[in-house]
Write an enzyme that holds these catalytic residues in place. Structure first.
Site, PDB file in Angstrom:
ATOM      1  N   ARG A 135      54.527  13.170  -7.436  1.00  7.74           N
ATOM      2  CA  ARG A 135      54.484  11.750  -7.751  1.00  7.74           C
ATOM      3  C   ARG A 135      53.110  11.351  -8.320  1.00  7.74           C
ATOM      4  O   ARG A 135      53.026  10.725  -9.383  1.00  7.74           O
ATOM      5  CB  ARG A 135      54.765  10.972  -6.468  1.00  7.74           C
ATOM      6  CG  ARG A 135      54.748   9.483  -6.607  1.00  7.74           C
ATOM      7  CD  ARG A 135      54.838   8.854  -5.224  1.00  7.74           C
ATOM      8  NE  ARG A 135      56.167   9.009  -4.659  1.00  7.74           N
ATOM      9  CZ  ARG A 135      57.144   8.128  -4.857  1.00  7.74           C
ATOM     10  NH1 ARG A 135      56.941   7.064  -5.620  1.00  7.74           N
ATOM     11  NH2 ARG A 135      58.316   8.310  -4.299  1.00  7.74           N
ATOM     12  N   THR A 136      52.055  11.751  -7.646  1.00 12.63           N
ATOM     13  CA  THR A 136      50.700  11.403  -8.097  1.00 12.63           C
ATOM     14  C   THR A 136      50.382  12.093  -9.423  1.00 12.63           C
ATOM     15  O   THR A 136      49.824  11.498 -10.339  1.00 12.63           O
ATOM     16  CB  THR A 136      49.666  11.810  -7.023  1.00 12.63           C
ATOM     17  OG1 THR A 136      49.973  11.149  -5.811  1.00 12.63           O
ATOM     18  CG2 THR A 136      48.262  11.448  -7.455  1.00 12.63           C
ATOM     19  N   LYS A 165      40.541  36.709  -4.901  1.00 13.80           N
ATOM     20  CA  LYS A 165      39.632  36.336  -5.964  1.00 13.80           C
ATOM     21  C   LYS A 165      38.326  35.760  -5.408  1.00 13.80           C
ATOM     22  O   LYS A 165      37.298  35.828  -6.041  1.00 13.80           O
ATOM     23  CB  LYS A 165      40.311  35.349  -6.912  1.00 13.80           C
ATOM     24  CG  LYS A 165      41.619  35.912  -7.470  1.00 13.80           C
ATOM     25  CD  LYS A 165      41.935  35.383  -8.837  1.00 13.80           C
ATOM     26  CE  LYS A 165      43.117  36.161  -9.427  1.00 13.80           C
ATOM     27  NZ  LYS A 165      43.607  35.604 -10.664  1.00 13.80           N
ATOM     28  N   ARG A 186      43.450  17.151  -6.684  1.00 13.67           N
ATOM     29  CA  ARG A 186      44.039  16.968  -5.357  1.00 13.67           C
ATOM     30  C   ARG A 186      43.678  18.203  -4.545  1.00 13.67           C
ATOM     31  O   ARG A 186      43.888  19.324  -5.016  1.00 13.67           O
ATOM     32  CB  ARG A 186      45.562  16.834  -5.487  1.00 13.67           C
ATOM     33  CG  ARG A 186      46.374  17.161  -4.240  1.00 13.67           C
ATOM     34  CD  ARG A 186      46.369  16.078  -3.192  1.00 13.67           C
ATOM     35  NE  ARG A 186      46.931  14.854  -3.706  1.00 13.67           N
ATOM     36  CZ  ARG A 186      47.851  14.126  -3.075  1.00 13.67           C
ATOM     37  NH1 ARG A 186      48.304  14.505  -1.908  1.00 13.67           N
ATOM     38  NH2 ARG A 186      48.303  13.025  -3.624  1.00 13.67           N
ATOM     39  N   HIS A 214      42.006   8.625  -0.828  1.00 17.93           N
ATOM     40  CA  HIS A 214      42.933   8.609  -1.949  1.00 17.93           C
ATOM     41  C   HIS A 214      42.634   7.315  -2.706  1.00 17.93           C
ATOM     42  O   HIS A 214      43.439   6.388  -2.706  1.00 17.93           O
ATOM     43  CB  HIS A 214      44.365   8.650  -1.431  1.00 17.93           C
ATOM     44  CG  HIS A 214      45.388   9.002  -2.461  1.00 17.93           C
ATOM     45  ND1 HIS A 214      45.084   9.087  -3.802  1.00 17.93           N
ATOM     46  CD2 HIS A 214      46.719   9.292  -2.359  1.00 17.93           C
ATOM     47  CE1 HIS A 214      46.183   9.411  -4.475  1.00 17.93           C
ATOM     48  NE2 HIS A 214      47.180   9.546  -3.625  1.00 17.93           N
TER      49      HIS A 214
END
Lengths: 374, 374, 374
Positions: A135-136, A165, A186, A214
């Site tokens: 959604r974001t 890694k 995010r 957020h």
């Protein structure tokens, strides 16, 4: 302090005294001084001219230095600000919020009227998502594309930090900033966005970092409230539900604290936010009676009740639902007010989907401001 | 009824009687009246002007109302239709099919000749995939980008419907439609595309919904047959293989039933489609002799034999392969005819990869028609 | 032989004798004749005119034929070459490398100066990744978008080859080439890129195929060395670390062998590459003393020590780190030289992030060359 995220764009005007600097002293987070970032960027540019990224101009370096020598609060009255990163709700004050909302309204017109804006033509945004949030991500990617910009998508950025890694977040940021003009990140760890912003020479937008912040969500919440209610000073807000895991609600509380005579009603056991509001001199009240609170409030902000947090105890879950959910009965006691919830979207007062659209405008505005300035 | 998916674009002309309405009465699916959607859209617009999406103009509302008051079949002879959604094969009749194929041919020219068409410049398409289907997704995304449009990609849309978030498909659609101009949806549940179309104020294309339908695949199959054979009336089609799970074959049968004097040969145990063809008056025949059928047919449509459905019984799997697979020996009995299969692609009669390319043209055509009209 | 990857673009000039053809005779790989591809492409075009892809012009077919009749090494002195695919480091000789690097430098200017180049406007690139490699994918996608091109992304291409679908790589390539103008492929099997190139009528770029090759990485390594050191002939290169799994280092060694008087120092147990260098007449030396080697070298190429390969034996892991990692102490003995490593990036001699940026320029150059020619 967050004011360092903004630097002057114009060379004249009168410097403001750090009148509201206490707003930024956040008792809940211990933040390193944000000046550090710009000092760092300045220093790095000296050490190795080879590292100079095209987007770090001489002007930026001068701006950094200006920030460095100035006091806590460094912007020019009546002048425009340059937004460098979007990391946390606390970095914004009323003036900045008001200016962002003005641009968001322009974005609304652009999105509705002119198909195919080319405002950000030639710009690239990378979505660096260490955990999925479709959604974001879609909201940001739509915002960028509505402005004519392009997107590089990463949904499994965790791969970068895989044991095999062994790459640090800082390494990843330094690599990815070579490919793009702005990074929307995010992350699953609180503070990750801030670390990224300290490393990067290009703008970073925090699209949620673990239980931390957020900020773009908080911006769109406040923007929605202003659009729906018509004001922010003097509003009465009910915060309803299980707010303990609610980084969104916390960010919202940070922003509401910047307005005058706001009164907050809690229909929630959350303590964290109450302490913060007290420290900011914001009036608040506790209540177990959602109906009574709803009848008083301009805004009811409801979080989802997360069923899985109750495990086997479905009785407790149902009790929580009964206590915390805005239903038709609650709606009946309210008047012309916006309710932010998932369960009553047939009602025009439920701002839920208008809110999603407002998120698009806010994100378009931030992208424009970060990449082009005011 | 599906006719409501089309509304008038011109204000004059003579209304057609619902002469072919029986075509839409599908015995296999019980569909709610599609008028509902537009009624809904009309009502919603009244209730909350804030909810009005930029793509729902006053004109659309009038169209909705027009559809509402008209009878089953509502389009104007000699006029163009407005395609609102692509949900199921049954929604198309011969005229619409023929018009779509004409646009697909134009798309073929655009794709081959003019690099960088800007026909859909400024438009955004979201691919909302609740299960992965890279091939279908790439085809749609290529179609959109070949026309100058932009794409938002979602490969893990299931996240939206996760237990933790508890979001309904309707909620997701209402959010995502705020970010895009058209949604291409793949879902694991039959009927999901229809539910999405009823909710959305923007066009929905069904890119496969569980065991239900895959209408764009059926369109490209019929388009391929017409391109390869040169006609659709009077063709003889062999449907070969394990068709039980074949939503694609079922959609194809729906479309073939719209043409005259089509004869279908089954080299397959499937019963479902046979009943449908009987109800439509289409002649069909069963046979266990692929070779004999192949020698008679214009088109051999072969499904893959799915090995995993036979489990341990590799003997049964090999038997099925021997019975149902078009190989060199089968090819030898055929003449200048298109075979749709994966195993004989060295033969020019194997339309497999030309078919994939035709899929691109069909999807370009649908995107053009849904976003710009005829 | 790889020379067939290049065909003439001009119709005059003098044909070169196959003077350096031994360079392409690689003892480590047994390659089928690459002419086959073009023969195949020619034949296919005859068999089925319907298959003719827009990007395979009559000119290409003539080029194929020209390649077919010519001897091993077929290009015209003083003329430009047409790059068809990028499959392995060995396909490049000095002239081609030098020409590519020249274009990469132009790309650097484009990327830095002119926002929004439209050089590849209207072109589509598909990233077909059978295993994730976000870093490589982002670099290619950024390169394409910086040139105004568009991208189709596939991160889970393994789905194509799932047992259930049983699709061969060749089938996938033939489908995907219908949707795009160029394919960038990452695969888990050595040789996969070559198979794809033999099938496709559009350019293929190998973005790593299992333990095989990673030619664009090797190109950017050599480009970085030239940019940092200013020359390639006569350089001294230290290859440090556990090179056994290092397809990247192997590809680098192939390219270094094309320059004069290169000396290689191994601080590594790897045998494979040593044999190759011997066969090419490149001088090399073994050493266990990284400090001594570092003081002699122009370039120290360090691979990551992969902790998980040591399992429980953390003592051996730490020993390896002590032996193979370039730290401050090692840096102190070096002078004005580029070190390629992850652990000392504060030092301007650490080319790591400049290298990432060079990768962008190399990839922009390759995309330009493959799609537009010189």
């Amino acid at each position: 302090m967050p004011s360092s995220m903004f630097s002057m764009r114009a060379s004249h005007g009168t410097t403001l005294a750090p009148e509201q600097s206490t707003i930024f002293r956040d008792s809940m987070y211990n933040k390193p001084n944000f000046f550090y970032k710009h000092l760092l960027c300045f220093k790095r540019s000296c050490v190795s001219s080879n590292l100079a990224h095209s987007s770090v101009s001489q002007k930026d370096i001068i701006q950094c230095r200006a920030v460095e020598v100035a006091s806590n609060r460094t912007f020019l009255k009546g002048e425009k600000f340059q937004l460098h990163d979007v990391i946390e709700a606390q970095q914004f004050d009323r003036d900045i919020l008001s200016a962002i909302f003005e641009v968001a309204r322009e974005m609304e017109i652009i999105e509705k009227k002119s198909r195919g804006s080319q405002l950000l033509n030639g710009y690239l945004m990378a979505t660096l998502f260490y955990e999925p949030s479709t959604r974001t991500r879609l909201s940001f990617e739509s915002a960028m594309k509505r402005l004519g910009g392009e997107v590089l998508t990463t949904e499994n950025a965790r791969e970068f930090s895989s044991a095999a890694k062994g790459e640090t977040l800082e390494d990843t940021i330094r690599t990815v900033e070579g490919y793009t003009d702005i990074i929307v990140m995010r992350h699953f760890e609180s503070g990750a966005a801030r670390r990224a912003a300290m490393t990067a020479n290009i703008p970073i937008i925090n699209a949620g970092d673990g239980p931390g912040e957020h900020p773009t969500q908080a911006l769109l919440d406040v923007y929605t409230i202003e659009r729906e209610i018509g004001k922010l000073d003097g509003i009465k807000v009910g915060l309803v539900g299980d707010l303990a895991n609610g980084r969104t609600v916390r960010s919202l509380a940070y922003l509401l604290a910047k307005y005058n005579d706001v009164k907050v009603y809690f229909v929630s056991p959350e303590e964290d936010i109450k302490e913060y509001l007290t420290s900011k001199g914001v009036e608040w009240e506790e209540s177990a009676d959602l109906k009574e609170v709803a009848s008083k409030c301009d805004v009811v902000y409801q979080t989802r009740i997360q069923k899985e947090r109750f495990g086997e105890r479905t009785d407790l879950y149902e009790e929580a639902c009964g206590k915390y959910i805005v239903d038709r009965e609650i709606l009946d006691v309210m008047q012309k007010h916006a309710v932010i919830t998932v369960d009553v979207d047939g009602d025009p007062r439920a701002a839920y989907f208008r809110q999603a659209k407002n998120g698009l405008y806010i994100r378009m505005a931030l992208l424009k401001l970060l990449l082009l300035g005011w």
